[in-house]
Each structure stands twice: as C-alpha cells, then as structure tokens.
Scaffold this active site. Sequence first.
Site, PDB file in Angstrom:
ATOM      1  N   SER A 159      -2.247 -11.554  -3.190  1.00 51.74           N
ATOM      2  CA  SER A 159      -2.478 -10.154  -2.872  1.00 51.74           C
ATOM      3  C   SER A 159      -3.474 -10.033  -1.712  1.00 51.74           C
ATOM      4  O   SER A 159      -3.224 -10.555  -0.633  1.00 51.74           O
ATOM      5  CB  SER A 159      -2.940  -9.411  -4.129  1.00 51.74           C
ATOM      6  OG  SER A 159      -2.974  -8.024  -3.911  1.00 51.74           O
ATOM      7  N   ASP A 254       7.692  -4.684  -5.985  1.00 53.04           N
ATOM      8  CA  ASP A 254       6.370  -4.645  -5.374  1.00 53.04           C
ATOM      9  C   ASP A 254       6.485  -3.891  -4.057  1.00 53.04           C
ATOM     10  O   ASP A 254       7.336  -4.229  -3.222  1.00 53.04           O
ATOM     11  CB  ASP A 254       5.882  -6.077  -5.123  1.00 53.04           C
ATOM     12  CG  ASP A 254       4.504  -6.153  -4.485  1.00 53.04           C
ATOM     13  OD1 ASP A 254       3.879  -5.103  -4.247  1.00 53.04           O
ATOM     14  OD2 ASP A 254       4.040  -7.284  -4.237  1.00 53.04           O
ATOM     15  N   HIS A 284       4.065  -6.849  -8.521  1.00 62.55           N
ATOM     16  CA  HIS A 284       2.835  -7.276  -7.871  1.00 62.55           C
ATOM     17  C   HIS A 284       1.875  -7.824  -8.941  1.00 62.55           C
ATOM     18  O   HIS A 284       1.853  -7.355 -10.083  1.00 62.55           O
ATOM     19  CB  HIS A 284       2.184  -6.094  -7.145  1.00 62.55           C
ATOM     20  CG  HIS A 284       1.059  -6.493  -6.258  1.00 62.55           C
ATOM     21  ND1 HIS A 284       1.254  -7.032  -5.012  1.00 62.55           N
ATOM     22  CD2 HIS A 284      -0.285  -6.460  -6.449  1.00 62.55           C
ATOM     23  CE1 HIS A 284       0.087  -7.307  -4.458  1.00 62.55           C
ATOM     24  NE2 HIS A 284      -0.865  -6.968  -5.317  1.00 62.55           N
TER      25      HIS A 284
END
Length: 313
Positions: A159, A254, A284
């Site tokens: 991320s 995501d 995600h």
Amino acid sequence: MSLDPQIDALLQKLAEGGEPAPESRTVRENRALASSLATLAGDVEPVGSVHDAVAAAEGLEIPIRIYTLATVPRSGPLPVTVFFPGGGWVLGDLDSQDHIARIMANRSGTIVVSIDYRLAPEHRFPAGIEDAYAALTWVAANAGSFGGDGQNIAVFGESAGGNLAAVLVQEAQWRGGPRIALQVLAYPAVDRFDDSPSMYEGMAGPLLSRSWLEWFWGLYLNTPDEGADPRVSPARSNDLAGLPPAVIVTAEHDPLRDQGDRYAQKLADAYVPVKHLPIKGATHAFFSFTGSVQLSRDVLAQLGDAVATAFND
C-alpha cells in the site's frame, strides 16, 4: 468476480459493529483502529530473533526492527529485505504489520529490516521517502553487523509502503545507489491523479473507499500539486529504464488496481523485468488477513518465494 469467500466472511463480521466511516474519524481514532485490526493476522509466526534498533544516516534517526531466521539456509551473510509497512502514510508502524515481516523472513530466507518511517500529518511529504532512503543507506553500510549482505538488498512495501518502495528504487538510481536487486510492491499507490475505472468500481470499497483514500492523500501532501512529483506518483516518472526487477501484486476489488496494473506495464515497456500477480477476489490490504484467509497466506508465500529466487539464481 466475487470476493474470496473467506475475505467476504471476514468483512461481513467487521461490518457488524456499525462503526462510522474511517474518513469521518480522527487520525488518533484511525490509528487505534489499525492497531486493533492487527489481531486479524493470527498467531505470531516464530523467527530466529527480533531486534529493535535505530538507523542513523543522512542526518536522521529511524527506528527499525530486524528479523533474523531460526535456521540459516547458507553460510555467510544473508540477503536483506527492507520492508515498508502500509497504512496510508498515516497509520502504519512496526507492530501493525509485524506478521508480514515474519512471514517474509521465513519464506524468503532473507533478513528482514522493517522501517518505522515518519507518519503524516505530523510529518508530511517528503519525510517518508527521506526516511526510506536514509534507512536504505544505513542497511547497505551496516548489514554486516547483523549478518546481512549490504550488496544484496530487496525492497518490499504494501500500500503506502509500496509507494515508498517504488519511489525509493527511482531515488536510489538517481542518486547512484545503494544498489537494489528487487522491488516487491503489494497493491501500491503509484499515481495520485489516477482516474481509471477501478477508482469508480471501488468508490465505496470494500475496505479502502475512494473517500478514505482522499483522506490519506490530504494528510500526506502539503499541497495538491505535489501529486505530480514522481516522489509521490512514481508511475508519472518518464525515466524507468534500468530499474531493478519488480514483483507487483494488485487486488481485483481495490480502487488502486488499475494504477498498479498500468505501472507494471509501464515498467515492462521500459524493459524492466516484471512479474505481475493480479489477485482475483482480493481487496486492498488483504495481507492483513493471514489469520483466517488462505489467499492472504498463499500470496505472501509467493512473494517470499520470489525474493528467495532472486537471490538464489
């Protein structure tokens, strides 16, 4: 395609609490939420040793955590994986993704150094990348002190940590080192101004919504136009040739999916070797779910194997 059944079940359970949307919470409340979700990682995976230290370089002092293996797979110094936890540049720390570092160490056969880079909004851009580069230079110079090989380094981030890892390899190339052998990017944020279909498909999540993503960007950046800086949006760099090989994970459900897909293709177009893993049914941050989601464990194992292979070829 639908959500992975185990992820779907977990998200439904989390939704039972009826908590307010994350973007409506304070930074302190969201940090507490991130800490509480660490329990989703499951039982702690044992490693040889875990040691907290400080990387002092470039005029900075960055807290780090060093994970060594219980069984050394070969004689001599081991390759090092420098890991950057996720959390939108606001929430992550050494504890929130301790499980990822442990799994990577055991599966890859490398020493893992997790980096506790400064967080926004107390420390906005470019503090995170400054810490990332300083930590990299420290590892390259000091790896021998903990049994590592400073000439054989991989970087790994998920991320926002994936954003820092992607920026870091460009920064290291621009500065002439240290050398990075492999970049591993898990559902990274690589383009602040992405307006691709997945940003609309994932407008309301699951997990990461577009409004929560905007909350993170607003806290990380000083001004909106900083989003065009390649140190914020590495996919906007026009000079990708010669970067180290990449392994890129993207998740089907995501909002960041398409920008990760495009970055993988842009690297390939620049003749950078790329292994792209588009994960069906995933959301995600699904690496946080290793306690109950087999898909999370399996994909993390794949990344560990990819790192091992990079240093054994």
